[in-house]
Design an enzyme around this catalytic site. Structure first.
Site, PDB file in Angstrom:
ATOM      1  N   VAL A  11     -32.953 -24.946  15.684  1.00 32.22           N
ATOM      2  CA  VAL A  11     -33.479 -24.375  16.925  1.00 32.22           C
ATOM      3  C   VAL A  11     -32.849 -25.064  18.136  1.00 32.22           C
ATOM      4  O   VAL A  11     -32.326 -24.409  19.048  1.00 32.22           O
ATOM      5  CB  VAL A  11     -35.022 -24.490  16.969  1.00 32.22           C
ATOM      6  CG1 VAL A  11     -35.562 -24.061  18.327  1.00 32.22           C
ATOM      7  CG2 VAL A  11     -35.643 -23.651  15.856  1.00 32.22           C
ATOM      8  N   LYS A  35     -25.253 -39.418  14.711  1.00 33.19           N
ATOM      9  CA  LYS A  35     -25.306 -37.956  14.840  1.00 33.19           C
ATOM     10  C   LYS A  35     -24.902 -37.503  16.243  1.00 33.19           C
ATOM     11  O   LYS A  35     -24.202 -36.507  16.416  1.00 33.19           O
ATOM     12  CB  LYS A  35     -26.712 -37.442  14.508  1.00 33.19           C
ATOM     13  CG  LYS A  35     -27.000 -37.494  13.023  1.00 33.19           C
ATOM     14  CD  LYS A  35     -28.316 -36.824  12.698  1.00 33.19           C
ATOM     15  CE  LYS A  35     -28.549 -36.858  11.187  1.00 33.19           C
ATOM     16  NZ  LYS A  35     -29.903 -36.492  10.812  1.00 33.19           N
ATOM     17  N   PHE A 153     -37.877 -17.606  17.258  1.00 34.31           N
ATOM     18  CA  PHE A 153     -37.990 -16.738  16.074  1.00 34.31           C
ATOM     19  C   PHE A 153     -36.671 -16.594  15.322  1.00 34.31           C
ATOM     20  O   PHE A 153     -36.521 -15.707  14.490  1.00 34.31           O
ATOM     21  CB  PHE A 153     -38.501 -15.358  16.485  1.00 34.31           C
ATOM     22  CG  PHE A 153     -39.848 -15.403  17.166  1.00 34.31           C
ATOM     23  CD1 PHE A 153     -41.017 -15.449  16.424  1.00 34.31           C
ATOM     24  CD2 PHE A 153     -39.937 -15.438  18.556  1.00 34.31           C
ATOM     25  CE1 PHE A 153     -42.258 -15.516  17.048  1.00 34.31           C
ATOM     26  CE2 PHE A 153     -41.176 -15.504  19.190  1.00 34.31           C
ATOM     27  CZ  PHE A 153     -42.340 -15.545  18.431  1.00 34.31           C
ATOM     28  N   ARG A 155     -33.595 -16.891  12.747  1.00 35.84           N
ATOM     29  CA  ARG A 155     -33.466 -17.143  11.306  1.00 35.84           C
ATOM     30  C   ARG A 155     -32.211 -17.963  11.072  1.00 35.84           C
ATOM     31  O   ARG A 155     -31.188 -17.740  11.741  1.00 35.84           O
ATOM     32  CB  ARG A 155     -33.290 -15.817  10.546  1.00 35.84           C
ATOM     33  CG  ARG A 155     -34.493 -14.929  10.532  1.00 35.84           C
ATOM     34  CD  ARG A 155     -34.093 -13.520  10.128  1.00 35.84           C
ATOM     35  NE  ARG A 155     -33.123 -12.967  11.085  1.00 35.84           N
ATOM     36  CZ  ARG A 155     -32.521 -11.794  10.951  1.00 35.84           C
ATOM     37  NH1 ARG A 155     -32.759 -11.046   9.903  1.00 35.84           N
ATOM     38  NH2 ARG A 155     -31.667 -11.354  11.863  1.00 35.84           N
ATOM     39  N   GLU A 156     -32.267 -18.864  10.129  1.00 37.83           N
ATOM     40  CA  GLU A 156     -31.050 -19.578   9.756  1.00 37.83           C
ATOM     41  C   GLU A 156     -30.068 -18.580   9.149  1.00 37.83           C
ATOM     42  O   GLU A 156     -30.461 -17.616   8.516  1.00 37.83           O
ATOM     43  CB  GLU A 156     -31.378 -20.681   8.745  1.00 37.83           C
ATOM     44  CG  GLU A 156     -32.150 -21.803   9.392  1.00 37.83           C
ATOM     45  CD  GLU A 156     -32.517 -22.915   8.422  1.00 37.83           C
ATOM     46  OE1 GLU A 156     -31.798 -23.111   7.429  1.00 37.83           O
ATOM     47  OE2 GLU A 156     -33.530 -23.579   8.676  1.00 37.83           O
ATOM     48  N   PHE A 250     -37.774  -6.964   4.710  1.00 42.62           N
ATOM     49  CA  PHE A 250     -38.550  -8.142   4.278  1.00 42.62           C
ATOM     50  C   PHE A 250     -39.489  -7.819   3.114  1.00 42.62           C
ATOM     51  O   PHE A 250     -40.555  -8.415   2.972  1.00 42.62           O
ATOM     52  CB  PHE A 250     -39.328  -8.770   5.446  1.00 42.62           C
ATOM     53  CG  PHE A 250     -38.719 -10.091   5.821  1.00 42.62           C
ATOM     54  CD1 PHE A 250     -37.555 -10.153   6.554  1.00 42.62           C
ATOM     55  CD2 PHE A 250     -39.283 -11.277   5.390  1.00 42.62           C
ATOM     56  CE1 PHE A 250     -36.949 -11.362   6.856  1.00 42.62           C
ATOM     57  CE2 PHE A 250     -38.692 -12.498   5.694  1.00 42.62           C
ATOM     58  CZ  PHE A 250     -37.522 -12.542   6.435  1.00 42.62           C
ATOM     59  N   GLY A 254     -38.118 -11.336  -5.562  1.00 44.37           N
ATOM     60  CA  GLY A 254     -37.124 -12.259  -6.107  1.00 44.37           C
ATOM     61  C   GLY A 254     -37.777 -13.524  -6.608  1.00 44.37           C
ATOM     62  O   GLY A 254     -38.880 -13.496  -7.151  1.00 44.37           O
ATOM     63  N   GLY A 258     -38.297 -19.562   0.487  1.00 43.03           N
ATOM     64  CA  GLY A 258     -38.165 -21.011   0.714  1.00 43.03           C
ATOM     65  C   GLY A 258     -37.840 -21.248   2.168  1.00 43.03           C
ATOM     66  O   GLY A 258     -38.139 -20.417   3.024  1.00 43.03           O
ATOM     67  N   CYS A 261     -39.436 -22.977   7.173  1.00 44.25           N
ATOM     68  CA  CYS A 261     -40.478 -22.360   8.011  1.00 44.25           C
ATOM     69  C   CYS A 261     -41.572 -21.660   7.221  1.00 44.25           C
ATOM     70  O   CYS A 261     -42.729 -22.046   7.287  1.00 44.25           O
ATOM     71  CB  CYS A 261     -39.837 -21.396   8.998  1.00 44.25           C
ATOM     72  SG  CYS A 261     -38.811 -22.248  10.197  1.00 44.25           S
TER      73      CYS A 261
HETATM   74  C1  UDX Z   1     -37.943 -17.541   9.169  1.00 42.71           C
HETATM   75  C2  UDX Z   1     -38.319 -16.385  10.088  1.00 42.71           C
HETATM   76  O1  UDX Z   1     -37.689 -15.186   9.596  1.00 42.71           O
HETATM   77  C3  UDX Z   1     -37.874 -16.676  11.515  1.00 42.71           C
HETATM   78  O2  UDX Z   1     -38.300 -15.640  12.373  1.00 42.71           O
HETATM   79  C4  UDX Z   1     -38.500 -18.005  11.956  1.00 42.71           C
HETATM   80  O3  UDX Z   1     -38.040 -18.357  13.251  1.00 42.71           O
HETATM   81  C5  UDX Z   1     -38.127 -19.111  10.981  1.00 42.71           C
HETATM   82  O4  UDX Z   1     -38.526 -18.740   9.660  1.00 42.71           O
HETATM   83  P1  UDX Z   1     -35.728 -18.406   7.978  1.00 42.71           P
HETATM   84  O5  UDX Z   1     -36.610 -19.382   7.284  1.00 42.71           O
HETATM   85  O6  UDX Z   1     -34.467 -18.890   8.592  1.00 42.71           O
HETATM   86  O7  UDX Z   1     -36.536 -17.643   9.132  1.00 42.71           O
HETATM   87  O8  UDX Z   1     -35.282 -17.284   6.906  1.00 42.71           O
HETATM   88  P2  UDX Z   1     -35.811 -15.865   6.448  1.00 42.71           P
HETATM   89  O9  UDX Z   1     -34.718 -14.885   6.605  1.00 42.71           O
HETATM   90  O10 UDX Z   1     -37.102 -15.524   7.070  1.00 42.71           O
HETATM   91  O11 UDX Z   1     -36.037 -16.092   4.881  1.00 42.71           O
HETATM   92  C6  UDX Z   1     -37.024 -16.995   4.415  1.00 42.71           C
HETATM   93  C7  UDX Z   1     -37.106 -16.959   2.915  1.00 42.71           C
HETATM   94  O12 UDX Z   1     -37.640 -15.719   2.463  1.00 42.71           O
HETATM   95  C8  UDX Z   1     -35.763 -17.097   2.182  1.00 42.71           C
HETATM   96  O13 UDX Z   1     -35.928 -17.954   1.066  1.00 42.71           O
HETATM   97  C9  UDX Z   1     -35.447 -15.691   1.723  1.00 42.71           C
HETATM   98  O14 UDX Z   1     -34.632 -15.657   0.573  1.00 42.71           O
HETATM   99  C10 UDX Z   1     -36.844 -15.166   1.440  1.00 42.71           C
HETATM  100  N1  UDX Z   1     -36.944 -13.702   1.511  1.00 42.71           N
HETATM  101  C11 UDX Z   1     -36.722 -13.055   2.696  1.00 42.71           C
HETATM  102  C12 UDX Z   1     -37.335 -12.984   0.379  1.00 42.71           C
HETATM  103  O15 UDX Z   1     -37.545 -13.553  -0.701  1.00 42.71           O
HETATM  104  N2  UDX Z   1     -37.474 -11.616   0.487  1.00 42.71           N
HETATM  105  C13 UDX Z   1     -37.254 -10.952   1.652  1.00 42.71           C
HETATM  106  O16 UDX Z   1     -37.419  -9.737   1.666  1.00 42.71           O
HETATM  107  C14 UDX Z   1     -36.861 -11.689   2.785  1.00 42.71           C
END
Ligand code: UDX
Length: 428
Positions: A11, A35, A153, A155-156, A250, A254, A258, A261
């Site tokens: 972030v 760092k 918000f 996403r990585e 979303f 699977g 993880g 967040c």
């Molecule tokens: C998340 C939120 O999406 C983001 O808005 C917030 O700011 C931080 O947390 P992030 O953790 O980077 O972002 O990844 P994200 O794309 O949300 O995926 C999180 C996890 O969910 C991953 O392990 C991903 O593989 C899993 N996932 C995602 C699923 O298993 N199924 C899905 O349909 C979507």
């Protein structure tokens, strides 16, 4: 504008680079000299697509400054963002010690020009009020400031795109002046701006991550039903998702969610709920199903494996990142080791981080084929693009047995069957 960002994780660093790219003067404060030196030299430390280029560009333009020193940065800044981590404690509660320490450090360096102290870290509702109390306690009498909450918000893996194209920018504060300054800073972003109070802003972030986690766990729950009945989860969810009230995004089943967040934010929201005497069983079920998704996948492997040599593709918690925090791969590897499997892994970015946990207990391959060579089966845990169109005929020759356990449903089961693979995926 001149601003300071405390913290340089996903972030902090992404926000710093994006704000600097819009022409702002940005100070980034860290607490580790090594760092900070790496950042000064254009090394983002973390892997995030496009970040290195943006960092180098803005360092060169002289708009990004990395420092350990609060004094140098804070008194010049109109806005100070707190972007430090809030990791989970053993009981699920968010650990706020870094946020409070940073608030104290900022307070001691505030001056008589007005500064907005805005929290981007994900913090439980009520935290920013405590931040305000801490600042009042440690700031000098002449200090002029207001506290705001500006949750993030991104996403990585798509952090820069998400920052530039945010669905919404949330600004929570009781100070009109703070809101005006934050609106000015976010003026170049076309995203919808939601102006609200501190508590609502804090809760928006948790509610967002909790509903995302709920969608994933719901999809995994439906996958459990499909596995018991012979239904195809992808077809079921495709049809369900066509209902505009629901949507398909979303809803990918699977091996579970993880990352840094979703797992921790669900637990923290449960913790807050308990403190507020709210029934949190819906959220507890979301967490429980997520664990069950990992466990079911592991059991599928233990029941159907063809030998003790196993290859794993994908270690990061999702594609396009080297982050392995709460990655399902850690759970799967730990448990396979307990069952004496010999494991060879490949991931395009996350090998260095996995090595820090498992060291010499597992083998590391330099490409997907090398990982698969001579093993009795392959497991896929992250849906990196490079696995999706791999040469499956070549893979079949390399594997001792043509068996794939796919935790992300990246292949067509019929295609794999026709190629002679034994293919185990999720909910199909
Ligand atoms: C998340 C939120 O999406 C983001 O808005 C917030 O700011 C931080 O947390 P992030 O953790 O980077 O972002 O990844 P994200 O794309 O949300 O995926 C999180 C996890 O969910 C991953 O392990 C991903 O593989 C899993 N996932 C995602 C699923 O298993 N199924 C899905 O349909 C979507």
């Amino acid at each position: 504008m001149t601003l300071t960002i405390v913290g340089h994780g996903y972030v902090g660093l992404v926000s710093a680079c994006v704000f600097a790219d819009f022409g702002n003067e940005v100070y980034v404060i860290g607490r580790n000299k090594e760092k900070i030196n790496r950042l000064k030299n254009g090394d983002p430390i973390i892997f995030e697509p496009g970040l290195k280029e943006l960092l180098e560009k803005n360092l060169k333009a002289g708009r990004l400054h990395f420092t350990l020193d609060y004094q140098e940065a804070i008194h010049k800044s109109e806005v100070v963002f707190i972007t430090v981590g809030t990791p989970p404690k053993d009981n699920g509660e968010a650990d706020l010690s870094s946020v409070f320490q940073v608030a104290e450090n900022i307070a001691k360096n505030l001056s008589n020009h007005f500064t907005v102290v805005s929290c981007k870290s994900t913090v439980p509702v009520g935290t920013n009020q405590k931040v305000e109390e801490i600042i009042k306690k440690y700031a000098s009498k002449k200090a002029q400031f207001a506290v705001a909450s500006c949750p993030e918000f991104l996403r990585e893996g798509s952090a820069i795109f998400d920052t530039l194209n945010a669905d919404r920018i949330v600004i929570g504060s009781s100070s009109k002046k703070a809101i005006e300054i934050l609106l000015k800073l976010h003026q170049p972003f076309s995203s919808k701006k939601i102006i609200t109070d501190l508590a609502s802003a804090e809760l928006i972030k948790y509610a967002s991550n909790a509903i995302l986690a709920t969608k994933i766990s719901f999809s995994n729950l439906i996958a459990f039903y499909c596995e018991k009945t012979g239904a195809d989860v992808e077809k079921v969810l495709d049809a369900v998702g066509l209902d505009k009230r629901i949507g398909r995004i979303f809803m990918n089943p699977g091996v579970g969610y993880g990352g840094s967040c979703l797992p921790k934010d669900v637990l923290a929201l449960i913790d807050t709920g308990k403190k507020l005497n709210i029934d949190t069983s819906l959220l507890e079920a979301v967490d429980k199903v997520n664990y069950q998704a990992k466990k079911n996948f592991l059991e599928k492997i233990l029941k159907n494996h063809q030998g003790k040599k196993i290859a794993i593709w994908g270690l990061s918690f999702k594609p396009n990142t080297d982050d392995i925090r709460f990655a399902p791969s850690i759970f799967i590897i730990e448990n396979l080791l307990k069952h004496d499997f010999k494991i060879k892994v490949f991931d395009p970015e996350a090998m260095r981080n996995i090595k820090k946990i498992f060291g010499e207990k597992i083998e590391y391959a330099s490409n997907p084929y090398e990982a698969a060579k001579g093993t009795d089966q392959l497991i896929i845990l992250t849906e990196w693009n490079e696995f999706k169109q791999i040469d499956l005929k070549k893979l079949k020759k390399i594997l001792k047995k043509p068996v794939i356990f796919d935790g992300r449903n990246i292949y067509d089961p019929l295609l794999l069957k026709n190629l002679g693979f034994k293919y185990f995926s999720v909910g199909r």
